[in-house]
Motif scaffolding. Structure first.
Motif, short mmCIF file in Angstrom:
data_model
loop_
_atom_site.label_atom_id
_atom_site.label_comp_id
_atom_site.label_asym_id
_atom_site.label_seq_id
_atom_site.Cartn_x
_atom_site.Cartn_y
_atom_site.Cartn_z
N MET A 39 0.82 -1.20 0.00
CA MET A 39 0.00 0.00 0.00
C MET A 39 0.86 1.26 0.00
O MET A 39 0.50 2.26 -0.65
N ILE A 42 1.93 1.75 -3.57
CA ILE A 42 0.78 2.16 -4.38
C ILE A 42 0.43 3.61 -4.08
O ILE A 42 0.15 4.40 -5.00
N LYS A 60 -7.36 4.41 -2.91
CA LYS A 60 -6.65 3.84 -1.76
C LYS A 60 -7.61 3.08 -0.85
O LYS A 60 -7.28 1.98 -0.37
N ASN A 62 -10.33 1.55 -1.61
CA ASN A 62 -10.67 0.27 -2.23
C ASN A 62 -9.55 -0.75 -2.08
O ASN A 62 -9.78 -1.93 -1.81
N PHE A 63 -8.29 -0.29 -2.24
CA PHE A 63 -7.16 -1.21 -2.13
C PHE A 63 -6.91 -1.64 -0.69
O PHE A 63 -6.51 -2.78 -0.43
N SER A 206 -12.22 2.33 -9.96
CA SER A 206 -10.81 2.06 -9.66
C SER A 206 -10.17 1.23 -10.76
O SER A 206 -9.03 1.48 -11.16
#
Length: 536
Positions: A39, A42, A60, A62-63, A206
């Protein structure tokens, strides 16, 4: 994970270092496990992009549901987390495809479909998400003649498949520009200004953004919004913010549960365009009445060019019969305009929906599919095809007119003439009925004989006149009913006769071959009956 593995490199300078396999230590500390490391990379990738912070935060969030809020960071085997196990495969087998060359495909859309086959996607049966196959996206891009100067938008962008296909075609043409500065400037404009997609669902949004990242960053104008209720038709960021997006190509595969089977999206988007083309992959019956008033309204300012009946392109993902409707935007459909109706159910591909099989297995070109798709484009664009799979002679191509509002002129005149005769009579009768009621009330309250006699005479006269008017009205009413029916029949055909089947002529005259076949079948049946009965 692909984003984490790519990092960001601009002008040979590393802006965000790619996440290496050794960076994942498979720690069990919740503040420093592999999901946190992924993360972090990302987040750095997203922060390096010129997109609004609220969009970055949405992606972010969603991830984080995957990398932070699950237990995938826990050890899969001693010294290795599940996340690291997967990342090793991504880093070694997938990331090289994106670092060595640019692959123009709807990668995340394909991933979504693969996941849908392998695992249960939340609300998978109810979410109304059916992503358009890549080769159909490419077909629709060609039908709309997308080029390096096009401005393309999609009001139900999904994973961005139409925008990916458009960007591929636009950059391919731009790469033919010899001057490097002009070429680079054109490609940058394509990525930064000429593509716009609106998607309501955050998860699909996304995917669309990531798709465009992987394409070389055409994500600038991917919006997470309601295109019907909130989106204004304008740029929402950058130097052009609040300017109208000058769309001249509209591509759409709408949610079929929407009003008008999705034609509500089409009507809105086309109303904001000054010209250009639109191609809509939609449930076919949207063009045979289910589109309601939307399809009628679309013809007021746009021309239907072609209606293409599609085969089972979704192969089990959706059971509806679909069609592609192609429009020229900004021109009222002419009354005598010949529309091309094409039966494209045999497109040369053989499909199957075997789970966990590759696309090469589930989609095979078994009958010259590439040439067939090119022929469809040539037919719609009035070019001479190299092949002849779809012709007027074999009945797979039909050119015919459709019903427009012009067809209402004569029925409306006849209806108005009947109304001119009957409406004054109805008004007069209504007034007399009211007068009769008033006289009747007065009669009940009258005390003088002379007054009663006068009112009775007036009521008798009124009744006689009303009876005569009623006879005249009853005589005209069948004409009115017939005129109204003729008008309604034609009105209901406007925007409701767009399908191939509605224009296919059924030949009821038997030919020699049909006659001989029928006689042969009859004689065969008679002989078999005779044998059963012991006559032969």
């Amino acid at each position: 994970m692909i984003i984490a593995g790519l990092g960001v490199v601009e002008d040979d300078k590393t802006i965000v270092a790619p996440l290496e396999i050794d960076d994942l230590k498979s720690k069990q500390d919740k503040r420093n496990h592999d999901g946190v490391q992924i993360m972090n990379t990302i987040s750095a990738y997203l922060d390096s992009k010129d997109i609004p912070q609220e969009k970055v935060e949405l992606i972010k969030t969603n991830f984080e549901q995957v990398f932070i809020q699950t237990d995938l960071y826990k050890e899969y085997q001693p010294g290795e987390s599940r996340l690291k196990k997967v990342y090793i495969t991504v880093k070694k087998d997938i990331v090289p495809f994106f670092t060595k060359q640019k692959y123009h495909l709807d990668f995340t859309g394909k991933l979504f479909n693969v996941l849908n086959d392998w695992v249960k996607v939340p609300d998978g049966d109810q979410n109304d998400v059916v992503l358009t196959p890549r080769y159909v996206c490419d077909l629709m891009v060609r039908l709309c003649q997308v080029n390096k100067n096009s401005y393309v938008w999609d009001y139900a962008a999904g994973s961005g498949g139409f925008l990916v296909a458009s960007m591929k075609a636009m950059i391919k043409e731009a790469n033919q520009i010899k001057d490097k500065e002009e070429r680079d400037r054109t490609i940058n404009s394509i990525k930064m200004k000429q593509l716009l997609g609106v998607e309501l669902r955050p998860d699909m949004y996304s995917l669309a953004v990531l798709n465009m990242f992987l394409m070389g960053d055409g994500s600038t104008h991917i919006l997470c919004d309601d295109s019907l209720k909130n989106y204004s038709g304008k740029y929402e960021q950058g130097d052009d913010k609040d300017d109208d997006f000058p769309a001249d190509v509209f591509l759409l595969n709408p949610p079929y549960s929407a009003d008008g089977k999705g034609f509500n999206f089409v009507k809105l988007a086309l109303s904001r365009m000054k010209g250009g083309y639109a191609a809509v992959l939609i449930q076919e019956n949207a063009g045979s009445g289910a589109g309601g008033s939307y399809s009628r309204d679309i013809l007021d300012k746009n021309t239907l060019i072609a209606s293409i009946k599609m085969g089972d392109i979704f192969c089990g993902r959706s059971s509806v019969q679909t069609a592609i409707y192609v429009f020229e935007v900004g021109h009222t459909h002419p009354e005598k305009k010949k529309v091309k109706f094409i039966d494209f159910t045999n497109d040369g591909y053989t499909r199957q929906s075997r789970r966990r099989s590759s696309q090469e297995v589930n989609l095979r070109d078994t009958d010259n599919a590439i040439a067939r798709y090119s022929e469809i484009v040539d037919i719609v664009l009035d070019c001479e095809p190299d092949t002849s799979y779809y012709t007027i002679d074999n009945g797979l191509l039909i050119t015919d007119t459709i019903t427009t509002r012009n067809a209402l002129k004569e029925p409306q005149k006849k209806l108005e003439k009947v109304h001119e005769r009957i409406d004054p009579l109805r008004i007069k009768k209504t007034n007399l009925d009211s007068e009769l009621r008033d006289k009747t009330k007065l009669l009940k309250n009258a005390k003088e004989v002379s007054e009663k006699n006068l009112l009775e005479d007036e009521i008798t006269s009124l009744n006689k006149t009303i009876v005569e008017l009623t006879k005249k009205i009853n005589k005209i009413e069948p004409e009115l009913a017939e005129a109204q029916k003729n008008y309604d029949d034609i009105f209901n055909k406007i925007g409701a006769d767009w399908t191939y089947a509605q224009h296919k002529q059924i030949d009821t005259i038997p030919n020699k071959e049909a006659f001989e076949s029928t006689i042969a079948d009859y004689l065969s049946w008679k002989i078999s009956q005779a044998i059963k009965e012991g006559v032969l």
